[in-house]
Scaffold this active site. Structure first.
Site, mmCIF file in Angstrom:
data_model
loop_
_atom_site.group_PDB
_atom_site.id
_atom_site.type_symbol
_atom_site.label_atom_id
_atom_site.label_comp_id
_atom_site.label_asym_id
_atom_site.label_seq_id
_atom_site.Cartn_x
_atom_site.Cartn_y
_atom_site.Cartn_z
ATOM 1 N N ASN A 8 13.909 7.464 17.388
ATOM 2 C CA ASN A 8 14.907 8.283 16.704
ATOM 3 C C ASN A 8 16.290 7.693 16.963
ATOM 4 O O ASN A 8 16.887 7.929 17.999
ATOM 5 C CB ASN A 8 14.811 9.728 17.240
ATOM 6 C CG ASN A 8 15.878 10.639 16.667
ATOM 7 O OD1 ASN A 8 16.515 10.309 15.660
ATOM 8 N ND2 ASN A 8 16.089 11.780 17.304
ATOM 9 N N LYS A 10 19.013 8.368 15.733
ATOM 10 C CA LYS A 10 20.128 9.321 15.595
ATOM 11 C C LYS A 10 21.237 8.704 14.716
ATOM 12 O O LYS A 10 20.912 8.116 13.697
ATOM 13 C CB LYS A 10 20.633 9.753 16.973
ATOM 14 C CG LYS A 10 19.482 10.297 17.841
ATOM 15 C CD LYS A 10 19.937 11.017 19.069
ATOM 16 C CE LYS A 10 18.729 11.541 19.816
ATOM 17 N NZ LYS A 10 19.079 12.392 20.948
ATOM 18 N N HIS A 95 14.616 19.275 15.283
ATOM 19 C CA HIS A 95 15.162 18.585 16.458
ATOM 20 C C HIS A 95 16.225 19.466 17.117
ATOM 21 O O HIS A 95 16.974 20.175 16.431
ATOM 22 C CB HIS A 95 15.767 17.239 16.043
ATOM 23 C CG HIS A 95 16.147 16.407 17.219
ATOM 24 N ND1 HIS A 95 17.308 16.604 17.917
ATOM 25 C CD2 HIS A 95 15.479 15.411 17.853
ATOM 26 C CE1 HIS A 95 17.354 15.743 18.927
ATOM 27 N NE2 HIS A 95 16.255 15.010 18.908
ATOM 28 N N GLU A 165 10.324 18.536 23.489
ATOM 29 C CA GLU A 165 11.549 17.962 24.043
ATOM 30 C C GLU A 165 12.367 19.079 24.683
ATOM 31 O O GLU A 165 13.084 19.805 23.973
ATOM 32 C CB GLU A 165 12.402 17.346 22.923
ATOM 33 C CG GLU A 165 11.740 16.250 22.154
ATOM 34 C CD GLU A 165 12.783 15.396 21.455
ATOM 35 O OE1 GLU A 165 12.947 14.242 21.844
ATOM 36 O OE2 GLU A 165 13.454 15.899 20.536
ATOM 37 N N GLY A 171 19.249 13.555 26.117
ATOM 38 C CA GLY A 171 20.594 13.012 26.295
ATOM 39 C C GLY A 171 21.074 13.048 27.732
ATOM 40 O O GLY A 171 22.246 12.844 28.006
ATOM 41 N N SER A 210 15.268 11.714 27.358
ATOM 42 C CA SER A 210 15.636 10.696 28.357
ATOM 43 C C SER A 210 14.495 9.730 28.699
ATOM 44 O O SER A 210 14.337 9.328 29.855
ATOM 45 C CB SER A 210 16.165 11.358 29.629
ATOM 46 O OG SER A 210 17.351 12.061 29.350
#
Ligand code: PGA
Length: 250
Positions: A8, A10, A95, A165, A171, A210
């Protein structure tokens, strides 16, 4: 080892030129990594050109999000049909970063139906915001599954991927421990078996939050997951190369 790695990207990288270089490096490493399939999920602006120009064996493509309506006056949105037309096969739904912008479990429900209608594989993201000492996080996850998958007929369940997640791990600096993921995988499966019956035993579950070269192979071996949803580490050539190398050497 067989693993599905969802990359992903982003809102990275800055230019299409860099996106092509990142794809080329990812493709190269994927070809060297036995048993690994990679879904590239670039910004939608890059999706068509990357997927048309570079499709190969174990690389496929997905969109980071799409609207549930077939078409209409929705400035800034893209539809599932457009994602399909851009030769993608997956779409991420729900998400945490989209939920933070207002996406609800009900939106997820409509998007899952729209994705299946367009013959895309939904990657449905779930995960609690915070985790205390009690069991509240299980209730949050159960509710996300209950509402998000409400309209899914049992025979379509195998077309869906669940990406767990936990928001607190996205992050951040540390991923969840594989043994905690193992517990969560059992919970997700059990929750789905209650609704869908035995076919839910085979649901594909990914871990995200992460993930990097240091924790990826441990999670794949001990987390009871079929793969990983990778954000930052997938969006940069060195970290993605190291991650795939670590998976290869595991
Ligand atoms: P991260 O993101 O790997 O950068 O934590 C994961 C995700 O949001 O999918």
């Amino acid at each position: 080892m067989k693993a599905l790695i969802v990359a992903n990207w982003k809102m990275h990288p800055k230019t299409f030129k860099e996106a092509k270089a990142l794809l080329a490096a990812t493709k190269h490493m994927t070809a060297l990594t036995k048993g690994v399939s990679v879904v590239i999920v670039p910004p939608s602006l890059f999706l068509r050109e990357l997927s048309l120009g570079h499709r190969a064996g174990r690389i496929t493509f997905g969109a980071q999000h799409a609207h549930f309506e077939g078409e209409g006056s929705h400035t800034g949105e893209i539809s599932m049909a457009q994602v399909k037309d851009a030769k993608a096969t997956y779409v991420i739904i729900g998400h945490a970063e989209r939920r933070a912008m207002g996406e609800t479990n009900e939106d997820v429900q409509k998007k899952v139906a729209a994705a299946l209608f367009s013959q895309l594989t939904p990657i449905v993201c779930i995960g609690e915001g915070t985790r205390g000492t009690g069991a509240e996080h299980f209730n949050e996850v159960r509710e996300q599954l209950r509402v998000g998958l409400r309209d899914v007929p049992e025979k379509r369940l195998s077309k869906i991927i669940i990406a767990y997640e936990p928001v607190w791990a996205i992050g951040g600096a540390v991923a969840m421990q594989p043994r905690d993921m193992h517990e969560m995988s059992i919970f997700i499966r059990k929750t789905l078996i209650e609704k869908f019956g035995a076919s839910a035993h085979n649901i594909t579950i990914l871990y995200g939050g992460s993930v990097d070269a240091h924790n990826a192979s441990d999670m794949l071996r001990n987390g009871d997951v079929a793969g990983l949803l990778v954000g930052r580490a997938s969006a940069e050539i060195t970290s993605m190369t190291e991650l795939l190398r670590a998976v290869h050497e595991a």
